[in-house]
Scaffold this motif. Structure first.
Motif, short mmCIF file in Angstrom:
data_model
loop_
_atom_site.label_atom_id
_atom_site.label_comp_id
_atom_site.label_asym_id
_atom_site.label_seq_id
_atom_site.Cartn_x
_atom_site.Cartn_y
_atom_site.Cartn_z
N PHE A 174 0.81 -0.90 -0.19
CA PHE A 174 -0.03 -0.20 -0.11
C PHE A 174 1.11 0.75 0.11
O PHE A 174 2.12 0.88 0.80
CB PHE A 174 -1.05 0.03 1.31
CG PHE A 174 -0.34 0.28 2.53
CD1 PHE A 174 0.34 1.43 3.09
CD2 PHE A 174 -0.12 -1.04 3.34
CE1 PHE A 174 0.10 1.32 4.39
CE2 PHE A 174 0.24 -1.03 4.74
CZ PHE A 174 0.68 0.19 5.14
N ARG B 63 -2.52 -3.11 5.91
CA ARG B 63 -2.03 -3.13 6.68
C ARG B 63 -2.30 -2.25 7.94
O ARG B 63 -1.69 -1.14 8.01
CB ARG B 63 -3.34 -0.99 5.73
CG ARG B 63 -3.78 -1.50 4.23
CD ARG B 63 -4.36 -0.36 3.28
NE ARG B 63 -6.06 -0.90 3.87
CZ ARG B 63 -6.31 -0.01 2.90
NH1 ARG B 63 -7.15 0.79 1.95
NH2 ARG B 63 -8.16 -1.01 3.91
N VAL C 88 -13.72 -9.23 5.08
CA VAL C 88 -11.75 -9.80 5.45
C VAL C 88 -12.32 -10.50 4.37
O VAL C 88 -11.35 -10.74 3.64
CB VAL C 88 -11.96 -10.37 6.72
CG1 VAL C 88 -10.52 -10.60 7.06
CG2 VAL C 88 -12.20 -9.47 7.75
N LEU D 224 -12.05 11.24 9.15
CA LEU D 224 -11.08 11.85 9.88
C LEU D 224 -11.11 12.75 11.44
O LEU D 224 -10.61 12.82 11.94
CB LEU D 224 -10.04 11.96 8.80
CG LEU D 224 -9.10 10.81 8.05
CD1 LEU D 224 -8.08 11.85 7.30
CD2 LEU D 224 -8.57 10.33 9.05
N ILE E 231 -2.73 6.39 13.56
CA ILE E 231 -2.79 5.25 11.53
C ILE E 231 -4.25 5.16 11.24
O ILE E 231 -5.60 4.89 11.45
CB ILE E 231 -3.25 3.73 12.40
CG1 ILE E 231 -1.46 3.64 12.87
CG2 ILE E 231 -2.89 2.67 11.29
CD1 ILE E 231 -1.33 2.51 13.98
N TYR E 232 -4.38 5.83 10.20
CA TYR E 232 -5.81 6.58 9.20
C TYR E 232 -5.93 5.57 7.95
O TYR E 232 -5.12 4.85 7.54
CB TYR E 232 -5.94 7.47 8.69
CG TYR E 232 -5.64 8.70 9.98
CD1 TYR E 232 -6.14 8.39 11.79
CD2 TYR E 232 -5.77 10.15 10.24
CE1 TYR E 232 -6.17 8.74 12.36
CE2 TYR E 232 -6.00 10.70 11.60
CZ TYR E 232 -6.03 9.99 12.58
OH TYR E 232 -6.10 11.18 13.72
N ASP E 233 -6.57 4.94 7.17
CA ASP E 233 -7.40 4.09 6.38
C ASP E 233 -6.34 2.92 6.84
O ASP E 233 -5.82 2.16 6.17
CB ASP E 233 -6.89 5.10 5.14
CG ASP E 233 -7.33 4.71 3.59
OD1 ASP E 233 -8.54 4.05 3.58
OD2 ASP E 233 -6.97 4.58 3.36
N CYS F 187 -17.73 -3.31 3.70
CA CYS F 187 -16.17 -1.72 3.27
C CYS F 187 -15.63 -3.32 2.21
O CYS F 187 -14.63 -2.71 0.99
CB CYS F 187 -14.80 -1.02 4.13
SG CYS F 187 -14.12 -2.98 4.72
N THR G 37 -10.95 7.32 4.74
CA THR G 37 -10.49 8.76 4.92
C THR G 37 -11.77 9.50 5.65
O THR G 37 -11.73 10.91 5.83
CB THR G 37 -10.35 9.46 3.23
OG1 THR G 37 -9.14 8.68 2.94
CG2 THR G 37 -10.12 10.59 3.54
N SER G 38 -12.98 8.70 5.72
CA SER G 38 -13.88 9.93 5.22
C SER G 38 -14.74 10.00 7.47
O SER G 38 -15.12 10.39 8.17
CB SER G 38 -15.19 9.33 5.01
OG SER G 38 -15.23 9.77 3.55
N GLY H 125 -1.36 9.36 4.11
CA GLY H 125 -1.65 10.28 5.81
C GLY H 125 -2.42 10.20 5.42
O GLY H 125 -3.48 9.35 6.31
N PHE H 126 -3.83 10.75 4.87
CA PHE H 126 -5.41 10.38 4.92
C PHE H 126 -6.11 9.34 4.38
O PHE H 126 -7.04 9.07 3.96
CB PHE H 126 -5.80 11.69 3.92
CG PHE H 126 -4.95 11.65 2.57
CD1 PHE H 126 -4.67 12.63 2.30
CD2 PHE H 126 -6.39 10.90 1.62
CE1 PHE H 126 -4.51 12.56 0.91
CE2 PHE H 126 -6.16 11.17 0.59
CZ PHE H 126 -4.94 12.26 -0.22
N ALA H 127 -4.68 8.19 3.55
CA ALA H 127 -5.66 7.23 3.43
C ALA H 127 -4.55 6.59 2.76
O ALA H 127 -3.00 6.55 2.09
CB ALA H 127 -6.12 7.58 1.47
N ARG H 128 -4.51 5.15 2.97
CA ARG H 128 -3.90 4.22 2.51
C ARG H 128 -3.95 3.19 1.52
O ARG H 128 -4.72 2.29 1.46
CB ARG H 128 -3.18 3.34 3.25
CG ARG H 128 -2.67 3.78 4.95
CD ARG H 128 -3.24 2.70 6.67
NE ARG H 128 -1.46 3.44 7.58
CZ ARG H 128 -1.18 3.40 8.27
NH1 ARG H 128 -1.37 1.20 8.15
NH2 ARG H 128 -0.40 3.92 8.23
N VAL I 99 -10.97 -3.20 7.07
CA VAL I 99 -10.53 -4.56 7.18
C VAL I 99 -10.57 -5.20 5.56
O VAL I 99 -9.81 -5.98 4.97
CB VAL I 99 -11.03 -5.36 7.57
CG1 VAL I 99 -11.45 -5.09 9.68
CG2 VAL I 99 -12.46 -5.20 7.80
#
Lengths: 225, 225, 225, 225, 225, 225, 225, 225
Positions: free
Chosen positions: A7, G136, F163, G106, G126-128, F198, G103-104, A11-14, G131
């Motif tokens: 990945f 990630r 998952v 945040l 630890i963002y985004d 998701c 991301t949404s 920062g805002f997205a992985r 699962v």
């Protein structure tokens, strides 16, 4: 930030660069609530590895702010989708049908149709074929039977998938829509109707989730080859 | 206790002896939660003025405890109804259709049918004609069209009334049933489906309320003469 | 596109040209979420075969965009309906009553009244006759009894249909409205109240669905001749 | 265990011995889910300071296990209450009315009536006066107007409190009951109906909570003296 | 239009001119959804017989459009109420307390307070005394005990009425508010909390219904004289 | 009774003898609420045309009452299914995986597995691989990737399908179960979780509907050949 | 107004000046629905005794109106928080992790992070790490294990806390967000998912309540010293 | 079956033998719906590596069938727990408080207390300290403040955690119970009340989930050392 080949951490997205290897299709961008800059950055990361980008739930305003970065980007108004296709994905031999119960269901049906086309599927569109005038559906029975899968989009009472499932021997994926009012409760009536379908083997996705139904149908169609 | 010519006060019940004059049919006994003695006392008051008694939601145990008082009482097993007909009510010229989607809906359908018959209506029964095999319904189109009204009984997704409403030019009264499981939520799915029907003019009664649908249909049929 | 004499496929809509033959009334346009152009195209197809068009849930903006195509079109402000009557449908011998519980229920009551009139029924309007001042309803008992059917429109607790059903021997069709606040939950309180009515034979339509109630009442009134 | 003059700690219960000083009535035992031994121990603590014990939601089995300890205990079958009155509480000058919509609501109505009587209030019982035969209520208008407060007990659509509130100038306390089926959802329909009452000033207690309504009415009646 | 001495039929409203004779207070205007002209016409009919008019849920825009007709009209900003008092109603000897849990609950608390004052009651305001700092309430115990009734306004978890009910021997009327977010579900959490209060005798009105609570409290206070 | 070559009318059931021609598999009997005699009669009609009968939601008591008529009938205890296989249906080349999150989910998982096997599919069973110990699932990644489709059965929060969908490129069909308590609300939590997954392309069936998921998977697997 | 050393009564608010002594942290201002003047007055009272003020749910407009009074005030755009730190609170030795699924999520995650920092905690963001691409998250396992507590923020199906709880031996506090659409029902799906987590010991706060989770985590971290 | 050192595959269960290494406590058995044989097999696998086994939601019947295999097993009647302690886990220096609002909440409170004790924590039990007699709680303030964490168990309106959170500076974990009736909706009222608590930092677990709250508190207490 974590260091991982699978990945890219913005920062805002992985951004999950390993997605196609694992699940068959590249990551798709869910546009709702993202800034144009975020969409553009994620799209750029995807395009380093993939030839195709799909973003759903994109407004015209978002599209116009993103487009300067990607002149080849196309906006699908009714479907509220943005697509970039530098090279088309391989075309499947079978079509997928998208049946919609009413005119107001078209945005959701088109989100499904555009997703299918980006992922290499031909689409048979059959719109406004709700059960109150069942002959409008029955004349399409043969066309439905040629498809690899049938997506049925309906709001209100969500009865259409049950009828379709009784006519074909293919997977039927039902998409409830939020079309309706009052005791519709934002699509809940259609959702519950489809989950309780007396048609065997109907599977269901979230309310208004045309993308999800198309993704499932594309996965099925890819199985055939 | 109050003194009024229009009801008889039994303490636990004020029997509405004026009901037929006002609304066209004598008071009906809702059996659920009443003791056999209460049912018998109310029935006796009604029979002083009327030739017919109908009690719904009656168990076999309740019936057997009540019957010694009224040897002419009849128990309708599947419909869970008790009827006493000392003299039949006048017969209507037109029939009412009772359509049921599945075998499990029969108790509710029969509650409607027995109510209709006690109130002077012939009944056309069409059972297990759900939308997953729509040809089982379509072959009955002509029979449906001859009736004064159509009652449609369905559980699960409750889709059948929408299809019927698209086939006939008569009032369609929908009865959701609690048949189903999981996201059916005790008949809620069928109820919401019917309230959101895309078939124009479908009206709906409470879950499992076969009696109410029949009462409405009998009122309609009496209008014709 | 499919070829069938019983509908016209406009792509976004399959207009059911066979509707009146099957169900007694021509197709009605649900305006919400349709563009003026879509409304105009559907109306044009209907007018090729019918003398009357009714569109519900139409805003003044939609009406003004559609009207140039149909100079005889009329906009019913309170009812939010558009009508085109090139020739009036045959007039029924009996009236239908529309009773509303409160002033805020009038838009729904008027949608019902306009629908009834377009379909050939005279209407008795009784507005603001809620149960908190029950004498305002009781003085109308005789007028109610002359009608072929009674539509009762109420928000808040939706108690009015139960009282009306105890006064008349005609079909009572209840329309819950979204009028209220808090634990009203957008009309749910009134809807549940009406479905659980202790008045025998009350049937119910969706929240705010004045059109549906009127369609059912018109179907009943047509039965009488 | 904590040491405090205002309660007695039994381990499983902290009996609030200061309750009457603060709130006007001694602590009441909620029987549901308590063992007979727990009920007996709590009752014994209360009787050290008070002349009266009330336990609600008590089954006959619980009563029979408790009674040996308190030979003067009385079981109220329909109300499911146990009372011990070593000395009666002072009698209020005004009565409280308990109106019930239907026969099945009597257990809740009687729980209210027994509570009122133990707390020193005379009770006017008016049972089975539902709105489908509104004349059964209207004949009681004068009797209702003499009372200090009116408790209205109703299941199904819960419409009765709205009508009563339009007839009297006294506090109206509404008790929804779980009587009904289907879309009644265990009393939810009646509860929502009462909360949305168009009758001004109707206040509401929990579903089936006859005790709570009576407690509130007794508090009101005590204000008058 | 019907002819009846007990109401005036304005077409859109049947003003209940007999209301004070029956229920003790003149009719109150619910402003939400009414045009300024409708409010003015209803107010004029009421003022022919009464010295006081109260309209709730009135916006500043509505007030300013109505005011030219009634120069003595007063607008209560925080309470969103309009009042006209040509002559004050008789003053009660006892006060009513209005307790609010938080600052955001003030509009509802003020609707209650203004209603109480128009109906002749003095008001003790205790604002922002929520249970997270329970000492802010406990210091007011003596003041609460002098009142004829206590109205408790609270959003979020609605815990305050239970605590108040354990401190006083007066009727406690709970008003849930829609203050909160997320799993508050528009006041549902507070409503359910209050209905399930472990404080005996708490009665509840609809979410945000400050007026209803005040009306009930005024009815109680009038009983004392 | 209607005369149609495509169904047999038993009065209580219209057996759809044309089902396999239209939808690929013979009609399946839903045992819940049917008498043993009804099950036996329907099975007999099916066996006149088909070599295989499947009945789901069958108790041991129902099985034992039916079995004398069909000595070759087999009862699958954990799956609550009855099968009769006079001749096996053609075996598919690919397997279908059935993954269950916990031990309590096994009855639903086994209903899916038995259905799959009767319809000609090999099954890979992976049980008790919930996300709280995610390594128990990850070790099975390769096995999952060889299957034509993956059915994921989970109660509680229903997280497992998300998952799994991130690990494989095959259709994932999620089955929420009613396993859990409290805020699980009979499987609602798992159902909503799966609908909001998701993981792209997850489709969902009704709570506890192992049969429906298997039917969909079998339809997919038959597409491959 | 009441006189009490433990609060200051501003009329619209009783500022709890004793809060830090009792609960460890000074009172926090919930900005939603408060006027800038109210926020400023409350902040001034707090600053008389404390060195730090935190206001949550503050818009940029509110901030700009408040800031002139407090030049040192800082606005945290993404977190929608206002902070004033005249002197920093003592720094804890351990960090708290804030993990967000998408991301949404945040804004909610940042509300938690800012709250933690004001209360003296270092934050690992630890963002985004949702699962659907579990790798990630798994790469961060070691970093998570060093923290005193882990806050997990997730919308949609809310599956992430279950997975995290299976990886660490620290308290896991789950925050459902309203991110999603359709059957998400404003965060209900995520909330129910987290409450039913199969991960032992996961505790949950209200939908979008990043502040509450941070407050709980700060209380835990303070325990360690 | 998969080969992995971190779990043992029993077919019906994959026992997570690595759990304590990752999360700090050995796997716990959820007894509901498991056969005695399944419980015994899982316990045997756990005991190969751990000195302690805890099974929750175990009936006396299950216990008696399991006990012959493990003579040292203890049954905790009120808590419905089975424990086997071959060697006690290390004792924590601080206690955890378990506060219960009412007598009917004791089974849930005891499930929490037994779990805490098995995991090495001393427990302060404070039972029947509900908010209707708030002095029963306030006398315990000092005892509460000495604990590392406070678990608050309450049904009905669930108000107790808010009050407790305003009194202590320790983590407060709230457990809603299903105690109540009517609009309690199986614990929903208490759950929503606790999620909307005005007490900062209250975290919540599932309805009746005493185990989960205890697990979280034990994790917190272990942090201190």
């Amino acid at each position: 930030m974590a260091d991982d080949p699978a990945f890219v951490d913005l920062g805002f997205a992985r951004v999950d660069t390993d997605r196609r290897q694992r699940t068959g299709f590249p990551e798709v961008i869910f546009g709702l609530g993202k800034t144009p800059s975020q969409i553009a950055q994620i799209a750029a990361v995807i395009l380093e590895r993939e030839s195709v980008v799909l973003a759903t739930r994109v407004s015209r305003e978002q599209f116009e702010a993103v487009q300067p970065n990607f002149p080849e980007a196309v906006f699908h108004e009714r479907a509220r989708c943005l697509t970039i296709e530098r090279e088309q994905l391989p075309k499947r031999s079978r079509s997928v049908a998208v049946v919609a119960a009413g005119t107001s269901d078209l945005p959701v049906a088109e989100e499904a149709a555009v997703t299918l086309e980006v992922f290499g599927n031909s689409v048979e569109r059959i719109y406004d074929a709700g059960v109150a005038g069942i002959h409008r559906l029955l004349v399409e029975t043969d066309r439905l039977r040629t498809c690899a899968a049938v997506i049925v989009v309906a709001g209100m009472e969500g009865a259409l998938p049950s009828v379709v499932a009784g006519l074909v021997d293919k997977p039927v994926i039902a998409v409830p829509t939020s079309v309706g009012y009052g005791a519709n409760f934002g699509g809940l009536a259609a959702l519950l109707g489809m989950l309780n379908s007396c048609g065997s083997g109907v599977t269901v996705v979230n309310i208004d989730n045309g993308f999800g139904a198309a993704y499932a149908a594309a996965t099925i169609n890819r199985l055939i080859g």
